[in-house]
Motif scaffolding. Structure first.
Motif, PDB file in Angstrom:
ATOM      1  N   ARG A   1      -5.413   4.736   1.626  1.00 27.06           N
ATOM      2  CA  ARG A   1      -5.417   3.299   1.319  1.00 27.06           C
ATOM      3  C   ARG A   1      -5.472   2.458   2.590  1.00 27.06           C
ATOM      4  O   ARG A   1      -6.148   1.426   2.618  1.00 27.06           O
ATOM      5  CB  ARG A   1      -4.183   2.955   0.480  1.00 27.06           C
ATOM      6  CG  ARG A   1      -4.269   3.481  -0.939  1.00 27.06           C
ATOM      7  CD  ARG A   1      -2.924   3.513  -1.656  1.00 27.06           C
ATOM      8  NE  ARG A   1      -3.075   3.951  -3.031  1.00 27.06           N
ATOM      9  CZ  ARG A   1      -3.189   5.217  -3.412  1.00 27.06           C
ATOM     10  NH1 ARG A   1      -3.178   6.192  -2.486  1.00 27.06           N
ATOM     11  NH2 ARG A   1      -3.339   5.533  -4.675  1.00 27.06           N
TER      12      ARG A   1
ATOM     13  N   GLN B   1      -9.066   2.382   3.747  1.00 24.82           N
ATOM     14  CA  GLN B   1      -9.867   1.470   2.922  1.00 24.82           C
ATOM     15  C   GLN B   1      -9.592   0.016   3.300  1.00 24.82           C
ATOM     16  O   GLN B   1     -10.519  -0.793   3.420  1.00 24.82           O
ATOM     17  CB  GLN B   1      -9.546   1.675   1.444  1.00 24.82           C
ATOM     18  CG  GLN B   1     -10.005   3.001   0.867  1.00 24.82           C
ATOM     19  CD  GLN B   1      -9.571   3.141  -0.574  1.00 24.82           C
ATOM     20  OE1 GLN B   1      -8.385   3.072  -0.906  1.00 24.82           O
ATOM     21  NE2 GLN B   1     -10.529   3.343  -1.463  1.00 24.82           N
ATOM     22  N   TRP B   2      -8.325  -0.305   3.455  1.00 26.23           N
ATOM     23  CA  TRP B   2      -7.907  -1.669   3.796  1.00 26.23           C
ATOM     24  C   TRP B   2      -8.437  -2.079   5.160  1.00 26.23           C
ATOM     25  O   TRP B   2      -8.925  -3.192   5.343  1.00 26.23           O
ATOM     26  CB  TRP B   2      -6.384  -1.702   3.740  1.00 26.23           C
ATOM     27  CG  TRP B   2      -5.721  -2.989   4.075  1.00 26.23           C
ATOM     28  CD1 TRP B   2      -5.527  -4.057   3.245  1.00 26.23           C
ATOM     29  CD2 TRP B   2      -5.096  -3.336   5.322  1.00 26.23           C
ATOM     30  NE1 TRP B   2      -4.826  -5.048   3.900  1.00 26.23           N
ATOM     31  CE2 TRP B   2      -4.553  -4.626   5.169  1.00 26.23           C
ATOM     32  CE3 TRP B   2      -4.938  -2.671   6.539  1.00 26.23           C
ATOM     33  CZ2 TRP B   2      -3.871  -5.263   6.205  1.00 26.23           C
ATOM     34  CZ3 TRP B   2      -4.263  -3.297   7.563  1.00 26.23           C
ATOM     35  CH2 TRP B   2      -3.736  -4.580   7.399  1.00 26.23           C
TER      36      TRP B   2
ATOM     37  N   LEU C   1       0.824  -1.205   0.000  1.00 28.20           N
ATOM     38  CA  LEU C   1       0.000   0.000   0.000  1.00 28.20           C
ATOM     39  C   LEU C   1       0.860   1.258   0.000  1.00 28.20           C
ATOM     40  O   LEU C   1       0.517   2.260  -0.644  1.00 28.20           O
ATOM     41  CB  LEU C   1      -0.934   0.008   1.211  1.00 28.20           C
ATOM     42  CG  LEU C   1      -1.941  -1.141   1.321  1.00 28.20           C
ATOM     43  CD1 LEU C   1      -2.868  -0.910   2.517  1.00 28.20           C
ATOM     44  CD2 LEU C   1      -2.736  -1.315   0.047  1.00 28.20           C
TER      45      LEU C   1
ATOM     46  N   SER D   1       1.998   1.717  -3.553  1.00 30.17           N
ATOM     47  CA  SER D   1       0.939   2.271  -4.391  1.00 30.17           C
ATOM     48  C   SER D   1       0.749   3.762  -4.131  1.00 30.17           C
ATOM     49  O   SER D   1       0.540   4.547  -5.067  1.00 30.17           O
ATOM     50  CB  SER D   1      -0.376   1.535  -4.125  1.00 30.17           C
ATOM     51  OG  SER D   1      -0.350   0.235  -4.673  1.00 30.17           O
TER      52      SER D   1
ATOM     53  N   GLU E   1      -5.450  -2.197  -7.944  1.00 32.45           N
ATOM     54  CA  GLU E   1      -4.578  -1.049  -8.160  1.00 32.45           C
ATOM     55  C   GLU E   1      -3.119  -1.469  -8.147  1.00 32.45           C
ATOM     56  O   GLU E   1      -2.334  -1.074  -9.025  1.00 32.45           O
ATOM     57  CB  GLU E   1      -4.814   0.012  -7.082  1.00 32.45           C
ATOM     58  CG  GLU E   1      -3.902   1.227  -7.238  1.00 32.45           C
ATOM     59  CD  GLU E   1      -3.992   2.193  -6.068  1.00 32.45           C
ATOM     60  OE1 GLU E   1      -4.026   3.417  -6.312  1.00 32.45           O
ATOM     61  OE2 GLU E   1      -3.999   1.728  -4.905  1.00 32.45           O
TER      62      GLU E   1
ATOM     63  N   LEU F   1      -7.876  -2.391  -3.753  1.00 27.82           N
ATOM     64  CA  LEU F   1      -6.454  -2.039  -3.652  1.00 27.82           C
ATOM     65  C   LEU F   1      -5.558  -3.088  -4.309  1.00 27.82           C
ATOM     66  O   LEU F   1      -4.486  -2.758  -4.820  1.00 27.82           O
ATOM     67  CB  LEU F   1      -6.072  -1.846  -2.189  1.00 27.82           C
ATOM     68  CG  LEU F   1      -6.736  -0.640  -1.521  1.00 27.82           C
ATOM     69  CD1 LEU F   1      -6.492  -0.654  -0.017  1.00 27.82           C
ATOM     70  CD2 LEU F   1      -6.231   0.672  -2.126  1.00 27.82           C
TER      71      LEU F   1
END
Length: 296
Positions: free
Chosen positions: A211, A214-215, A115, A118, A230, A227
């Motif tokens: 992120r 979200q995770w 993450l 990203s 992505e 994710l």
């Protein structure tokens, strides 16, 4: 900025002025990133440290809150995978670590450095105008050269709870002579559109916080929250012939076919007889094999 006791300051060792390589402003970073509803709770910029990961892990043991960010203007003994050490010139790179306590889904902790990767790729595209790619599990590449490295470490705290420290070293203004090898690059060397570390750091931290949130809300399921998709899009390793040097000193070769639900690299391996199988790898140093090297 402050100096951490036991570590040297960096100003005397740098030939560059504040105009050449301006220092980060701790107060401005705090105003921009701390606040209600944000992951980040504390941001400290220090003149010099041996390793931001090592220091933040020590602070985690001492009770530092989740959302702590530690930035070093000069990292004198940074640590990468397999305990490799490196040093960055003062104010030439972004060297920082963050502390999170992700909760009850440890099998998916392997996604945390992914993450961060990203977030870095998205920030570099938006702020510096460069299209970076990811090499699983911990490198950010620009034109197949290493632009940044990421290191994630678990810290077992009193009572058995686990904190995770994720650190990054991103080369910003290093000249060709200051880079550690021909396999490395910097934003300056690549003639990127922005060499200002302040907006770069803000963008990476905001991207990681988004992120990570979200995770977390998805219970550690990177597939469910999008994710994983992505990361696959940003990852230059998938679909490549690779050599993977494992922590036990063994070597695996084959084609990297996917990243699985736990953030592991899925390798279609080949044995001496040409047969193979799908093997998930948790850790390893990956070498991308160029087409002209395959027969070797």
């Amino acid at each position: 900025m402050t100096e951490v006791p036991g570590f040297p300051t960096s100003s005397a060792s740098s030939p560059y002025t504040d105009l050449d390589r301006p220092p980060l402003r701790q107060s401005a970073l705090r105003r921009a990133l701390l606040g209600a509803g944000e992951l980040w709770r504390e941001i400290e910029v220090v003149d010099a440290l041996e390793s931001t990961n090592t220091e933040l892990a020590r602070r985690a043991h001492a009770g530092a809150p989740e959302g702590s960010v530690l930035v070093a203007e000069h990292q004198t003994a940074g640590r990468g995978r397999l305990n490799r050490s490196f040093q960055t010139p003062p104010r030439a790179a972004l060297t920082f670590s963050v502390l999170v306590r992700p909760g009850p889904h440890p099998t998916s902790y392997g996604w945390l450095p992914l993450l961060m990767g990203s977030a870095a790729v998205a920030a570099l595209d938006r702020v510096a105008g460069v299209r970076a790619r990811l090499k699983w599990p911990n490198d950010v590449l620009l034109d197949e050269r290493k632009l940044a490295g990421i290191l994630s470490e678990a810290v077992t705290e009193t009572g058995g709870s686990v904190a995770i420290v994720v650190g990054m070293g991103l080369n910003v203004s290093q000249t060709a002579e200051e880079l550690p090898s021909a396999a490395a690059t910097s934003l300056a060397h690549a003639e990127a559109g922005c060499l200002d570390r302040d907006p770069l750091l803000r963008a990476v931290l905001r991207g990681f916080a988004e992120r990570y949130g979200q995770w977390q809300r998805a219970g550690g399921d990177a597939e469910a929250c999008g994710l994983a998709a992505e990361y696959r899009q940003q990852c230059a390793t998938i679909g490549r012939d690779v050599h993977v040097h494992l922590p036990d000193q063994s070597l695996r070769t084959g084609v990297a076919t996917d990243i699985d639900a736990e953030g592991r690299l899925v390798l279609q391996s080949h044995d001496a007889h040409g047969a193979g199988g799908q093997i998930p790898l948790t850790a390893g140093d990956v070498v991308h094999v160029r087409p002209d090297e395959r027969t070797g």
